[in-house]
Design a protein around this motif. Structure first.
Motif, PDB file in Angstrom:
ATOM      1  N   ILE A 299     -22.616 -44.201  16.427  1.00 44.27           N
ATOM      2  CA  ILE A 299     -23.901 -43.832  17.033  1.00 44.27           C
ATOM      3  C   ILE A 299     -24.142 -42.326  16.888  1.00 44.27           C
ATOM      4  O   ILE A 299     -25.260 -41.884  16.639  1.00 44.27           O
ATOM      5  CB  ILE A 299     -23.903 -44.228  18.527  1.00 44.27           C
ATOM      6  N   ALA A 300     -23.060 -41.541  17.020  1.00 47.18           N
ATOM      7  CA  ALA A 300     -23.196 -40.087  16.910  1.00 47.18           C
ATOM      8  C   ALA A 300     -23.794 -39.698  15.564  1.00 47.18           C
ATOM      9  O   ALA A 300     -24.437 -38.663  15.444  1.00 47.18           O
ATOM     10  CB  ALA A 300     -21.831 -39.425  17.092  1.00 47.18           C
ATOM     11  N   GLY A 301     -23.593 -40.532  14.566  1.00 44.52           N
ATOM     12  CA  GLY A 301     -24.060 -40.186  13.227  1.00 44.52           C
ATOM     13  C   GLY A 301     -25.403 -40.777  12.864  1.00 44.52           C
ATOM     14  O   GLY A 301     -25.859 -40.593  11.732  1.00 44.52           O
ATOM     15  N   MET A 302     -26.063 -41.513  13.788  1.00 45.14           N
ATOM     16  CA  MET A 302     -27.348 -42.122  13.410  1.00 45.14           C
ATOM     17  C   MET A 302     -28.355 -42.212  14.550  1.00 45.14           C
ATOM     18  O   MET A 302     -29.440 -42.752  14.379  1.00 45.14           O
ATOM     19  CB  MET A 302     -27.133 -43.514  12.794  1.00 45.14           C
ATOM     20  N   GLN A 303     -27.989 -41.659  15.723  1.00 41.91           N
ATOM     21  CA  GLN A 303     -28.832 -41.889  16.899  1.00 41.91           C
ATOM     22  C   GLN A 303     -30.213 -41.231  16.811  1.00 41.91           C
ATOM     23  O   GLN A 303     -31.123 -41.599  17.551  1.00 41.91           O
ATOM     24  CB  GLN A 303     -28.109 -41.436  18.169  1.00 41.91           C
ATOM     25  N   ASP A 304     -30.348 -40.250  15.914  1.00 43.70           N
ATOM     26  CA  ASP A 304     -31.651 -39.606  15.779  1.00 43.70           C
ATOM     27  C   ASP A 304     -32.553 -40.299  14.761  1.00 43.70           C
ATOM     28  O   ASP A 304     -33.573 -39.758  14.349  1.00 43.70           O
ATOM     29  CB  ASP A 304     -31.476 -38.129  15.387  1.00 43.70           C
ATOM     30  N   SER A 305     -32.171 -41.491  14.351  1.00 47.19           N
ATOM     31  CA  SER A 305     -33.008 -42.237  13.410  1.00 47.19           C
ATOM     32  C   SER A 305     -34.321 -42.611  14.092  1.00 47.19           C
ATOM     33  O   SER A 305     -34.375 -42.772  15.318  1.00 47.19           O
ATOM     34  CB  SER A 305     -32.289 -43.518  12.974  1.00 47.19           C
TER      35      SER A 305
END
Lengths: 347, 293
Positions: A299-305
């Motif tokens: 999630i840390a690597g994609m939560q700003d999608s």
């Protein structure tokens, strides 16, 4: 004194994106603290290299230019930072959580006895109260520190997020993966001081002990970081063969394929497609998570999608809680339908 | 020439298979719910060590670990696969160590072992993923390092040089480095060979003193007198001449300010099934909204 430092990594004579991202973050931290932002660039043939970094708001560029400093080897670059930091006493030093940053950072921290936190996902400035034992009345003795660097990272299999502080030792060091921070030019004409150091003064000849015999760096095979749509698969995809469906959907959507660590560890796809704390951070317009449960590191690597679509047979998968659309179903069932109906409706 | 090889190993909670009971209701880690395993990349390092031993007969492999007495399990696993000696560094005062204090402790243990040509360890441990301890040990011992190693290609004992293939960002490189040296090995390197059945029989009862039940201590001591290889070395802080200001919590510059469970900012999700109608409906909606296409 007191500056925020960024170690700038180079490939050839080009400063890497991860370092420019850290300059942007470093500028903000320096503004909060009211101090200068400085950076170190070490390599060979670096004439004019300062032009690449000054626009990010660097107040002072330290250049170490000598044959033998590129390609990177551990000892000479360690000597540069250790000896420079002994003179300059910076309060913060940031590096990319790259192979180089993760080789160099711990050596420097060991030599200077300073704390280093790997793979941070956020950096902030704040106060810290440290309990150091009990006084005569058995009350805790609390030391108060102001304006320390909060080094924030998921830990322990991603079940928790830890905030790490190293209040009593300098510099406070942290590494950050590429793509976690945003790169923003502050001012194309930013004026900063440029110092070209005498390398021999910092690096004894005996430190050039490792010889690079052969080196191959390939351009990335894909542009996961910059893709507007990402189709990502997790362990729930089930097999390397099933990943072909993701590639097929990605081809239709002009998207890139990413993966969770579990899928990479299972050998479904190459490591360079891993999204998350220890992989790539992405901010696509659309993120389609296929069979990904959603551990915090991921999630840390994609939560700003922008829009998140989760396809999962487990209705309680953690990732569903941050998804805009949840499709309860298996990847095998849903993906062929998505491909089919996308084709049908775009013709 | 025979080599003196040191392998660094760690027993770690298996964070790869974290279940819902991995956290206590108070938000701390429930270590009891996680099986303890041999840190995977340390096994890759052990394999590189064993290959050197195969290549240079008479070489010895000493495996060093820091942890609770039960971490002697990784020593036994190493002995089963071909290591020669094991050292468990265990002491209450070593608890709470960050990577810097850990590297100090292990470097003191390596100094105590004394004679070494090459020190191998996994690139990183799965419970922290920091990759810091290897380079920090190298710095403390005044050695250079090769991290992210994929394979030791050759070792020239006369010239005291080793050639190693390693990963770099976006590629690979081959480097030549002098001995003695610290090497950290990637998980993509050759997997470790399986246990050797004869060695399992020989070493299965090898223990450190702290593992032995008090009521059986005499019995075990008597048995081990005839079979000294069943004694795994157990060292405390005093045995490795450790400066107590540099070990455990005291020797750790990093402090954990806060630990919190993750609470996702939940969105209002639209939930649908995998039926043809639902999937087509979603695709059409995304196309109409120009989100895709």
């Amino acid at each position: 004194m007191d500056s925020v430092y960024v170690y700038c990594e180079i490939e050839g004579t080009t400063v890497k994106d991860v370092s420019l991202e850290l300059l942007t973050k470093g500028r903000k931290l320096a503004n909060t603290l009211g101090v200068k932002l400085e950076c170190v660039i070490a390599g060979a043939g670096l004439d004019g290299v300062e032009k690449q970094v000054l626009p990010f708001g660097v107040d002072k560029v330290h250049i170490f230019d000598a044959p033998g400093l590129f390609p990177y080897t551990s000892n000479p670059h360690t000597s540069i930072l250790v000896n420079l930091f002994k003179e300059e006493d910076p309060q913060i030093c940031l590096m990319g959580a790259t192979v180089i940053g993760r080789d160099l950072g711990p050596r420097v921290s060991s030599a200077l006895f300073s704390g280093l936190t790997a793979d941070c996902t956020e950096l902030e400035i704040g106060d810290f109260d440290m309990t150091c034992g009990l006084d005569a009345d058995k009350k805790p003795i609390v030391k108060h520190f102001e304006n320390k660097l909060y080094q924030i990272r998921p830990a322990f299999g991603g079940n928790i997020v830890a905030t790490i502080v190293n209040p009593e030792h300098r510099p406070q060091m942290a590494t950050v993966r590429e793509g976690v921070m945003k790169k923003e030019v502050l001012d194309p004409n930013y004026k900063g001081e440029v110092v070209r150091h005498d390398v021999a003064k910092y690096v004894p000849a005996a430190e050039y002990v490792v010889k690079v015999l052969d080196r191959h760096v390939e351009q990335a095979k894909h542009n996961l970081k910059g893709a507007p749509i990402v189709v990502a698969g997790g362990y729930g995809v089930g097999s390397k063969e099933n990943f072909d469906m993701l590639f097929e959907l990605a081809k239709e959507l002009h998207a890139e394929v990413g993966a969770s660590r579990a899928a990479v560890d299972a050998g479904f796809v190459d490591h360079d497609r891993q999204i998350g704390q220890t992989g790539v951070t992405v901010r696509p317009k659309v993120y389609i998570a296929c069979g990904i449960s959603g551990q915090i590191q991921h999630i840390a690597g994609m939560q700003d999608s922008g829009i998140i679509i989760s396809i999962n047979s487990d209705p309680n998968a953690p990732i569903n809680s941050i998804a805009d659309y949840v499709i309860n179903g298996t990847v095998e069932e849903v993906l062929p339908k998505m491909i089919k109906y996308y084709k049908q409706n775009t013709k | 020439m025979a080599l003196k090889i040191v392998v660094l190993a760690k027993q770690v909670p298996d964070t790869r298979n974290v279940g819902p009971d991995a956290m206590t209701p108070e938000g701390t880690v429930n270590r009891a719910a996680l099986p303890a395993v041999f840190n995977p990349e340390d096994l890759n390092a052990l394999e590189q060590a064993l290959r050197l031993k195969d290549q240079f007969p008479g070489s010895t492999i000493s495996v060093v670990t820091m942890g609770l007495p039960k971490s002697a399990e990784v020593i036994r696993e190493s002995l089963f696969r071909g290591a020669d000696f094991g050292y468990v560094v265990t002491d209450r005062c070593l608890g709470g160590a960050d990577t810097l204090a850990t590297s100090y402790t292990l470097s003191q243990a390596i100094r105590k072992i004394g004679d070494y040509d090459i020190i191998l360890g996994g690139r990183q441990a799965i419970d922290g993923d920091t990759a810091q301890v290897g380079p920090q040990i190298a710095e403390k011992l005044g050695l250079t390092q090769v991290t992210y190693a994929e394979e030791i290609i050759s070792l020239d004992e006369k010239a005291r040089k080793v050639v190693i293939k390693r990963h770099i960002d976006g590629g690979v490189e081959t480097v030549e480095a002098p001995l003695p040296l610290v090497v950290t090995v990637n998980g993509s390197a050759a997997p470790c060979r399986p246990r050797n059945a004869k060695r399992v029989m020989k070493y299965k009862n090898a223990t450190v003193p702290a593992e032995r039940p008090a009521e059986k201590a005499d019995e075990i001591a008597a048995r081990n007198a005839a079979k000294p290889y069943l004694n795994i070395n157990q060292w405390g802080a005093a045995d490795i001449d450790a400066d107590l200001n540099q070990v455990g919590k005291a020797g750790s510059p990093t402090n954990v300010k806060a630990v919190k469970n993750i609470v996702f900012k939940a969105k209002e999700s639209r939930v649908m099934t995998g039926s043809d109608a639902d999937v087509e409906g979603l695709i059409v909606e995304l196309l109409n909204d120009k989100i895709i296409g």
